[in-house]
Design a protein around this motif. Structure first.
Motif, PDB file in Angstrom:
ATOM      1  N   GLY A 188      23.499  31.195  99.715  1.00  0.00           N
ATOM      2  CA  GLY A 188      22.424  32.172  99.695  1.00  0.00           C
ATOM      3  C   GLY A 188      22.339  33.045  98.472  1.00  0.00           C
ATOM      4  O   GLY A 188      21.273  33.525  98.122  1.00  0.00           O
ATOM      5  N   GLN A 189      23.463  33.276  97.802  1.00  0.00           N
ATOM      6  CA  GLN A 189      23.428  34.229  96.692  1.00  0.00           C
ATOM      7  C   GLN A 189      24.362  33.777  95.578  1.00  0.00           C
ATOM      8  O   GLN A 189      25.458  34.284  95.406  1.00  0.00           O
ATOM      9  N   VAL A 190      23.909  32.780  94.843  1.00  0.00           N
ATOM     10  CA  VAL A 190      24.715  32.239  93.755  1.00  0.00           C
ATOM     11  C   VAL A 190      24.076  32.546  92.403  1.00  0.00           C
ATOM     12  O   VAL A 190      22.861  32.654  92.286  1.00  0.00           O
ATOM     13  N   ILE A 191      24.927  32.699  91.394  1.00  0.00           N
ATOM     14  CA  ILE A 191      24.495  32.679  90.001  1.00  0.00           C
ATOM     15  C   ILE A 191      24.723  31.256  89.520  1.00  0.00           C
ATOM     16  O   ILE A 191      25.822  30.717  89.662  1.00  0.00           O
ATOM     17  N   ALA A 192      23.690  30.614  88.997  1.00  0.00           N
ATOM     18  CA  ALA A 192      23.768  29.174  88.747  1.00  0.00           C
ATOM     19  C   ALA A 192      23.214  28.792  87.384  1.00  0.00           C
ATOM     20  O   ALA A 192      22.397  29.511  86.799  1.00  0.00           O
ATOM     21  N   CYS A 193      23.661  27.629  86.915  1.00  0.00           N
ATOM     22  CA  CYS A 193      23.126  27.025  85.692  1.00  0.00           C
ATOM     23  C   CYS A 193      22.954  25.533  85.933  1.00  0.00           C
ATOM     24  O   CYS A 193      23.906  24.848  86.303  1.00  0.00           O
ATOM     25  N   ARG A 194      21.741  25.032  85.713  1.00  0.00           N
ATOM     26  CA  ARG A 194      21.433  23.633  85.997  1.00  0.00           C
ATOM     27  C   ARG A 194      21.709  22.748  84.786  1.00  0.00           C
ATOM     28  O   ARG A 194      21.419  23.118  83.644  1.00  0.00           O
ATOM     29  N   MET A 195      22.266  21.573  85.059  1.00  0.00           N
ATOM     30  CA  MET A 195      22.605  20.617  84.001  1.00  0.00           C
ATOM     31  C   MET A 195      22.308  19.198  84.447  1.00  0.00           C
ATOM     32  O   MET A 195      22.035  18.957  85.629  1.00  0.00           O
ATOM     33  N   LYS A 196      22.411  18.261  83.507  1.00  0.00           N
ATOM     34  CA  LYS A 196      22.128  16.860  83.808  1.00  0.00           C
ATOM     35  C   LYS A 196      23.081  15.931  83.059  1.00  0.00           C
ATOM     36  O   LYS A 196      23.677  16.300  82.047  1.00  0.00           O
ATOM     37  N   ASN A 197      23.188  14.716  83.611  1.00  0.00           N
ATOM     38  CA  ASN A 197      23.762  13.551  82.919  1.00  0.00           C
ATOM     39  C   ASN A 197      25.215  13.739  82.474  1.00  0.00           C
ATOM     40  O   ASN A 197      25.537  13.687  81.288  1.00  0.00           O
ATOM     41  N   ALA A 198      26.082  13.935  83.458  1.00  0.00           N
ATOM     42  CA  ALA A 198      27.522  13.970  83.206  1.00  0.00           C
ATOM     43  C   ALA A 198      28.113  12.578  83.415  1.00  0.00           C
ATOM     44  O   ALA A 198      27.440  11.656  83.886  1.00  0.00           O
ATOM     45  N   LYS A 199      29.382  12.444  83.099  1.00  0.00           N
ATOM     46  CA  LYS A 199      30.098  11.191  83.301  1.00  0.00           C
ATOM     47  C   LYS A 199      31.124  11.365  84.422  1.00  0.00           C
ATOM     48  O   LYS A 199      31.539  12.486  84.719  1.00  0.00           O
ATOM     49  N   PRO A 200      31.557  10.272  85.055  1.00  0.00           N
ATOM     50  CA  PRO A 200      32.510  10.368  86.164  1.00  0.00           C
ATOM     51  C   PRO A 200      33.938  10.600  85.666  1.00  0.00           C
ATOM     52  O   PRO A 200      34.772   9.699  85.666  1.00  0.00           O
ATOM     53  N   PRO A 237      25.447   7.743  90.827  1.00  0.00           N
ATOM     54  CA  PRO A 237      24.614   7.995  89.639  1.00  0.00           C
ATOM     55  C   PRO A 237      23.637   9.148  89.852  1.00  0.00           C
ATOM     56  O   PRO A 237      23.388   9.931  88.921  1.00  0.00           O
ATOM     57  N   GLU A 238      23.111   9.278  91.062  1.00  0.00           N
ATOM     58  CA  GLU A 238      22.166  10.360  91.357  1.00  0.00           C
ATOM     59  C   GLU A 238      22.848  11.723  91.224  1.00  0.00           C
ATOM     60  O   GLU A 238      22.276  12.673  90.692  1.00  0.00           O
ATOM     61  N   ALA A 239      24.099  11.807  91.701  1.00  0.00           N
ATOM     62  CA  ALA A 239      24.840  13.072  91.607  1.00  0.00           C
ATOM     63  C   ALA A 239      25.129  13.437  90.161  1.00  0.00           C
ATOM     64  O   ALA A 239      24.972  14.597  89.741  1.00  0.00           O
ATOM     65  N   LEU A 240      25.559  12.460  89.375  1.00  0.00           N
ATOM     66  CA  LEU A 240      25.910  12.720  87.980  1.00  0.00           C
ATOM     67  C   LEU A 240      24.694  13.057  87.120  1.00  0.00           C
ATOM     68  O   LEU A 240      24.813  13.736  86.104  1.00  0.00           O
ATOM     69  N   ALA A 241      23.536  12.609  87.559  1.00  0.00           N
ATOM     70  CA  ALA A 241      22.320  12.804  86.762  1.00  0.00           C
ATOM     71  C   ALA A 241      21.778  14.223  86.847  1.00  0.00           C
ATOM     72  O   ALA A 241      21.055  14.661  85.944  1.00  0.00           O
ATOM     73  N   ASP A 242      22.123  14.976  87.901  1.00  0.00           N
ATOM     74  CA  ASP A 242      21.445  16.249  88.131  1.00  0.00           C
ATOM     75  C   ASP A 242      22.327  17.132  89.008  1.00  0.00           C
ATOM     76  O   ASP A 242      22.665  16.765  90.131  1.00  0.00           O
TER      77      ASP A 242
END
Length: 203
Positions: free
Chosen positions: A68-80, A173-178
């Motif tokens: 409910g109350q997070v400070i967040a930063c969105r990223m994409k395309n990591a590796k496993p 792959p879906e998780a790592l992408a976003d």
């Protein structure tokens, strides 16, 4: 330049209070944001102790929940592989914060008709019968300290709690992408200052 998957440095953010968002996953890649549940305010301000802009979260009544109350930063395309989240933080002395990394995979491991949160697994185990966690906890002090939290992006758990080995799933792959990194307090009444955030491959 050294590697950093955090695209927008906190010191480069414009000073001022933020407006809350409904879902950090729907913000633009590289965006810092926050969710509001209860009495929570977040913004960017200049910190005289270090002479630059930092992110400041003030968590009042109703705070203390991961969804409910997070400070967040969105990223994409990591590796496993294992990543280290490094940052400096200070705040209400002795209070605990948690960090998790939520993926955009809401189907893996979900019960019929429901969705899963699916977070990347913390690299270090805790003690007890459920040593695998979807979060890392850290304790604040009233002066800036450096922290390094390791997450294994090749593994997922269904939410930011602790599990036995049978709760581990392979990252998709879906998780790592976003995905997004999220910070939240474990209780109400917490001031939290965040600076110099770096996400990089471990070793």
């Amino acid at each position: 330049a050294s590697e950093n998957w955090i695209q927008t440095a906190d010191e480069d953010l414009t000073a001022g209070q933020w407006e809350p968002v409904a879902d950090p996953m729907k913000t633009t890649e590289g965006t810092w944001c926050f969710q509001q549940k209860g009495t929570v305010s977040v913004g960017v301000e200049s910190d005289d102790e270090i002479g630059r802009n930092v992110i400041h979260g003030s968590f009042g009544e109703g705070a203390g929940s991961w969804y409910g109350q997070v400070i967040a930063c969105r990223m994409k395309n990591a590796k496993p592989q294992v990543y280290s989240l490094e940052f400096k933080a200070k705040g209400t002395n002795g209070k605990n914060m948690k960090c998790y990394i939520k993926t955009n995979d809401s189907t893996t491991g979900a019960e019929s008709g429901k969705s899963s949160t699916n977070v990347f697994m913390a690299n270090d185990k805790i003690s007890g019968a459920k040593p695998y966690t979807g979060y890392v906890q850290f304790t604040l002090s009233d002066t800036y300290r450096s922290y390094s939290l390791d997450f294994d992006f090749s593994k997922m758990l269904k939410d930011p709690y602790s599990y036995a080995e049978d709760g581990i799933r392979e990252a998709t792959p879906e998780a790592l992408a976003d995905f997004f990194v999220a910070f939240f307090p474990t209780a109400a009444g917490v001031e939290f200052y965040l600076d110099d955030v770096v996400l990089k491959r471990k070793n």
